[in-house]
Design an enzyme around this catalytic site. Structure first.
Site, PDB file in Angstrom:
ATOM      1  N   ASP A  77       0.820  -1.208   0.000  1.00 40.75           N
ATOM      2  CA  ASP A  77       0.000   0.000   0.000  1.00 40.75           C
ATOM      3  C   ASP A  77       0.856   1.261   0.000  1.00 40.75           C
ATOM      4  O   ASP A  77       0.442   2.299  -0.511  1.00 40.75           O
ATOM      5  CB  ASP A  77      -0.930  -0.001   1.217  1.00 40.75           C
ATOM      6  CG  ASP A  77      -2.084  -0.986   1.072  1.00 40.75           C
ATOM      7  OD1 ASP A  77      -2.321  -1.442  -0.066  1.00 40.75           O
ATOM      8  OD2 ASP A  77      -2.733  -1.298   2.076  1.00 40.75           O
ATOM      9  N   GLY A  78       2.059   1.187   0.577  1.00 43.52           N
ATOM     10  CA  GLY A  78       2.955   2.343   0.574  1.00 43.52           C
ATOM     11  C   GLY A  78       3.313   2.782  -0.830  1.00 43.52           C
ATOM     12  O   GLY A  78       3.326   3.984  -1.134  1.00 43.52           O
ATOM     13  N   ASN A 151      -4.284   8.759   2.012  1.00 41.72           N
ATOM     14  CA  ASN A 151      -4.819   8.141   3.229  1.00 41.72           C
ATOM     15  C   ASN A 151      -5.186   9.156   4.299  1.00 41.72           C
ATOM     16  O   ASN A 151      -6.337   9.264   4.680  1.00 41.72           O
ATOM     17  CB  ASN A 151      -3.800   7.157   3.820  1.00 41.72           C
ATOM     18  CG  ASN A 151      -4.015   5.738   3.348  1.00 41.72           C
ATOM     19  OD1 ASN A 151      -4.945   5.450   2.608  1.00 41.72           O
ATOM     20  ND2 ASN A 151      -3.138   4.847   3.773  1.00 41.72           N
ATOM     21  N   HIS A 162       5.162  14.410  22.885  1.00 40.09           N
ATOM     22  CA  HIS A 162       4.646  15.217  23.988  1.00 40.09           C
ATOM     23  C   HIS A 162       3.284  15.769  23.592  1.00 40.09           C
ATOM     24  O   HIS A 162       2.901  15.743  22.419  1.00 40.09           O
ATOM     25  CB  HIS A 162       5.614  16.357  24.337  1.00 40.09           C
ATOM     26  CG  HIS A 162       5.876  17.300  23.200  1.00 40.09           C
ATOM     27  ND1 HIS A 162       5.080  18.383  22.911  1.00 40.09           N
ATOM     28  CD2 HIS A 162       6.862  17.311  22.253  1.00 40.09           C
ATOM     29  CE1 HIS A 162       5.549  19.025  21.859  1.00 40.09           C
ATOM     30  NE2 HIS A 162       6.629  18.386  21.438  1.00 40.09           N
ATOM     31  N   ASP A 181      -1.739  14.059  21.706  1.00 42.29           N
ATOM     32  CA  ASP A 181      -0.517  13.739  20.972  1.00 42.29           C
ATOM     33  C   ASP A 181      -0.616  14.124  19.505  1.00 42.29           C
ATOM     34  O   ASP A 181       0.368  14.025  18.772  1.00 42.29           O
ATOM     35  CB  ASP A 181      -0.210  12.241  21.072  1.00 42.29           C
ATOM     36  CG  ASP A 181       0.456  11.875  22.386  1.00 42.29           C
ATOM     37  OD1 ASP A 181       0.539  12.757  23.266  1.00 42.29           O
ATOM     38  OD2 ASP A 181       0.884  10.719  22.546  1.00 42.29           O
ATOM     39  N   THR A 192      -8.912   2.651   6.994  1.00 38.75           N
ATOM     40  CA  THR A 192      -8.436   1.327   7.396  1.00 38.75           C
ATOM     41  C   THR A 192      -6.932   1.332   7.643  1.00 38.75           C
ATOM     42  O   THR A 192      -6.320   0.271   7.763  1.00 38.75           O
ATOM     43  CB  THR A 192      -8.775   0.274   6.320  1.00 38.75           C
ATOM     44  OG1 THR A 192      -8.298   0.724   5.043  1.00 38.75           O
ATOM     45  CG2 THR A 192     -10.268   0.036   6.236  1.00 38.75           C
ATOM     46  N   ALA A 193      -6.339   2.512   7.731  1.00 41.40           N
ATOM     47  CA  ALA A 193      -4.895   2.622   7.937  1.00 41.40           C
ATOM     48  C   ALA A 193      -4.608   3.180   9.335  1.00 41.40           C
ATOM     49  O   ALA A 193      -5.109   2.660  10.325  1.00 41.40           O
ATOM     50  CB  ALA A 193      -4.291   3.485   6.830  1.00 41.40           C
ATOM     51  N   TYR A 194      -3.838   4.256   9.422  1.00 41.03           N
ATOM     52  CA  TYR A 194      -3.433   4.820  10.707  1.00 41.03           C
ATOM     53  C   TYR A 194      -4.642   5.231  11.545  1.00 41.03           C
ATOM     54  O   TYR A 194      -4.664   5.069  12.766  1.00 41.03           O
ATOM     55  CB  TYR A 194      -2.512   6.014  10.442  1.00 41.03           C
ATOM     56  CG  TYR A 194      -1.729   6.508  11.630  1.00 41.03           C
ATOM     57  CD1 TYR A 194      -1.356   5.653  12.665  1.00 41.03           C
ATOM     58  CD2 TYR A 194      -1.329   7.841  11.706  1.00 41.03           C
ATOM     59  CE1 TYR A 194      -0.622   6.110  13.741  1.00 41.03           C
ATOM     60  CE2 TYR A 194      -0.591   8.312  12.782  1.00 41.03           C
ATOM     61  CZ  TYR A 194      -0.241   7.441  13.795  1.00 41.03           C
ATOM     62  OH  TYR A 194       0.488   7.899  14.860  1.00 41.03           O
ATOM     63  N   SER A 197      -5.988   2.383  13.553  1.00 35.84           N
ATOM     64  CA  SER A 197      -5.154   2.105  14.722  1.00 35.84           C
ATOM     65  C   SER A 197      -5.430   3.088  15.850  1.00 35.84           C
ATOM     66  O   SER A 197      -5.271   2.757  17.025  1.00 35.84           O
ATOM     67  CB  SER A 197      -3.670   2.172  14.339  1.00 35.84           C
ATOM     68  OG  SER A 197      -3.361   1.243  13.325  1.00 35.84           O
TER      69      SER A 197
END
EC number: 2.7.1.23
Length: 297
Positions: A77-78, A151, A162, A181, A192-194, A197
């Site tokens: 995917d990248g 994406n 931090h 953050d 469906t990526a980052y 998560s």
């Protein structure tokens, strides 16, 4: 000479010289297509890895977007993300051969690509358009840097993790302020990526929507927010932040952000024209990649 009966005439093979297996796939697809008398061009990054192919077959990605009417992206995917940010500017269809890990965007099996790819070349495929996001960093009323994302656009600290402070505006209307953050602004493709998560929702790829997902917010009431795709999102970075922040586009391009800057995120006018084999099912992909249960009866 172009064959008007064919769905595609000039085909570009795109990828990076990742490993011997990927190179083998590039070469197999090249010979398979040339044996059928297609005009085949290749990504310039593959030149040294494929010395047996004539030098005039290679070109950079922008030129391939101009010349070809189908791009076959080999990799994970990248690779597809990097190609998407460029190829979305052109009238070119894109399909992927999976040489990566999850492969949400790359449909074809590298060891059995011939039959499904032949069907695609015969015009038997599903076509869809996916939108991208534009990200601009504004400083003192001027655009200092910009890029696009297929994406997600992510606001996050620089080198040291931090808490950061910022305000979120949607169409110039204040939505919320936050200490966290960072923030993930995602397309349906990136859901469906980052974003996934980070606890974000999965959005059907044909939705005209953008998700806004906080990253470890310093509050118990913060939740992901989904807004209409045409909305203009503005992040006002607090001058009280002590260090330089960053905006990442697809985890591949980084834009520096200083305290007091504004980050503008909005839908790009460009669309990536993805094509899939006729039996493609987004929900089958989700079940397969995310390990969901199969049918009970």
């Amino acid at each position: 000479m172009m064959d008007m009966k064919r769905a595609f005439n000039v085909i570009a093979i795109i990828g990076k010289p990742r490993d011997p297996n990927a190179i083998k796939t590039h070469l197999s697809i090249y010979h398979w297509l040339t044996d059928q008398n297609y005009t085949v061009l290749l990504d310039d990054r593959l030149r040294e890895a494929l010395p047996e192919i004539p030098a005039d077959r290679f070109n950079h990605l922008l030129k391939l977007g101009e010349l070809a009417d189908l791009a076959i992206v080999v990799g994970g995917d990248g690779n597809m993300l990097g190609a998407a940010r460029v190829l979305s500017r052109f009238d070119i269809s894109v399909i992927g051969v999976n040489r990566g890990n999850l492969g949400f965007l790359t449909d074809l099996d590298p060891d059995n690509f011939e039959e499904p790819l032949q069907a695609v070349l015969n015009g038997d495929f599903v076509k869809e358009e996916r939108f991208l996001l534009e990200a601009e960093v504004h400083r003192h009323g001027q655009v200092k840097s910009h890029n696009s994302a297929f994406n997600e656009v992510v606001l996050h600290p620089g080198q040291v993790a931090h808490m950061i402070e910022f305000e979120v505006y949607i169409d110039d209307t204040f939505a919320f302020s936050q200490r966290s953050d960072g923030l993930i602004i995602s397309t349906p493709t990136g859901s469906t990526a980052y974003s996934l998560s980070g606890g974000g929702p999965i959005l059907s790829p044909n939705l005209n929507a953008i998700s806004i997902v906080p990253m470890f917010p310093h509050t118990l009431s913060s939740r992901p927010l989904v807004v209409e795709g045409k909305r203009h999102i503005k992040l006002c970075i607090s001058p009280e932040n002590r260090t330089t922040l960053e905006v990442s586009c697809d985890g591949q391009v980084s834009l520096p952000v200083s305290p007091g800057d504004e980050v503008h995120i909005f839908q790009s006018p460009s669309r990536l024209k993805l094509i899939h084999p006729k039996d493609y099912s987004y929900y089958h992909i989700l079940r397969n990649k995310l390990g969901w249960s199969s049918k009970l009866f």
